[in-house]
Write a protein that holds these residues in place. Structure first.
Motif, short mmCIF file in Angstrom:
data_model
loop_
_atom_site.label_atom_id
_atom_site.label_comp_id
_atom_site.label_asym_id
_atom_site.label_seq_id
_atom_site.Cartn_x
_atom_site.Cartn_y
_atom_site.Cartn_z
N ASN A 116 -47.38 59.46 124.77
CA ASN A 116 -47.41 59.49 126.23
C ASN A 116 -48.85 59.65 126.68
O ASN A 116 -49.77 59.54 125.90
N GLY A 117 -49.06 59.93 127.93
CA GLY A 117 -50.40 60.07 128.46
C GLY A 117 -50.96 61.48 128.36
O GLY A 117 -51.93 61.82 129.01
N LYS A 118 -50.33 62.34 127.53
CA LYS A 118 -50.75 63.73 127.43
C LYS A 118 -51.44 63.96 126.10
O LYS A 118 -50.86 63.70 125.04
N LEU A 119 -52.67 64.44 126.15
CA LEU A 119 -53.44 64.70 124.93
C LEU A 119 -53.55 66.19 124.68
O LEU A 119 -53.73 66.99 125.61
N PHE A 120 -53.44 66.57 123.41
CA PHE A 120 -53.70 67.94 122.97
C PHE A 120 -55.14 67.98 122.48
O PHE A 120 -55.53 67.20 121.63
N VAL A 121 -55.93 68.87 123.05
CA VAL A 121 -57.35 68.95 122.73
C VAL A 121 -57.63 70.33 122.13
O VAL A 121 -57.44 71.35 122.78
N ALA A 122 -58.04 70.35 120.86
CA ALA A 122 -58.34 71.60 120.16
C ALA A 122 -59.82 71.66 119.82
O ALA A 122 -60.51 70.65 119.82
#
Length: 137
Positions: free
Chosen positions: A41-47
């Motif tokens: 989807n258009g949601k990114l997890f940024v760590a």
């Protein structure tokens, strides 16, 4: 291969006592084929976020790839300090994919980012951890 692995696991998970089979593990198996996975989807997890990164600086870093609809950084409830990860929402999936490909591994305020597509949170789904029988390692 997959069926034989499941038989092996199921066989290791059963205990036979007095000619009765007792299961000492509970586990759920979900198919891992690519057709069953939901599309990104258009949601990114940024760590890997620096403690000095705020929502504005994170949005500025990703806005060159498309329209960023929302940015959320997770904070520790006791200290109020960033937990080092957050989420960036894009309005279009292809914009998110471009941002992921371009920014994964790049440094932001001195720390390399690790980026992946965020998984949708499933409420009420059980988290199952296999239990080993007592005395067996």
């Amino acid at each position: 291969m997959k069926k034989s692995l499941m038989r092996f696991i199921a066989g290791r998970a059963s205990t036979i006592v007095d000619n009765r089979t007792y299961s000492s593990w509970r586990f759920y198996c979900s198919p891992t084929s690519s057709s069953s996975r939901p599309p990104p989807n258009g949601k990114l997890f940024v760590a890997g976020l620096s403690w000095s990164v705020d929502e504005k600086s994170l949005k500025d870093a990703f806005s060159s790839f498309g329209h960023v609809s929302e940015v959320r950084i997770m904070y520790d409830k006791d200290t109020g300090r960033s937990r080092g990860f957050g989420f960036v929402h894009f309005s279009k999936e292809d914009e998110a994919r471009c941002a992921k490909d371009a920014m994964d591994g790049k440094a932001l305020l001195g720390r390399p980012l690790r980026i992946s597509f965020a998984l949708e949170k499933i409420r009420g789904a059980p988290v199952v951890v296999p239990r080993l029988p007592n005395g067996n390692a």
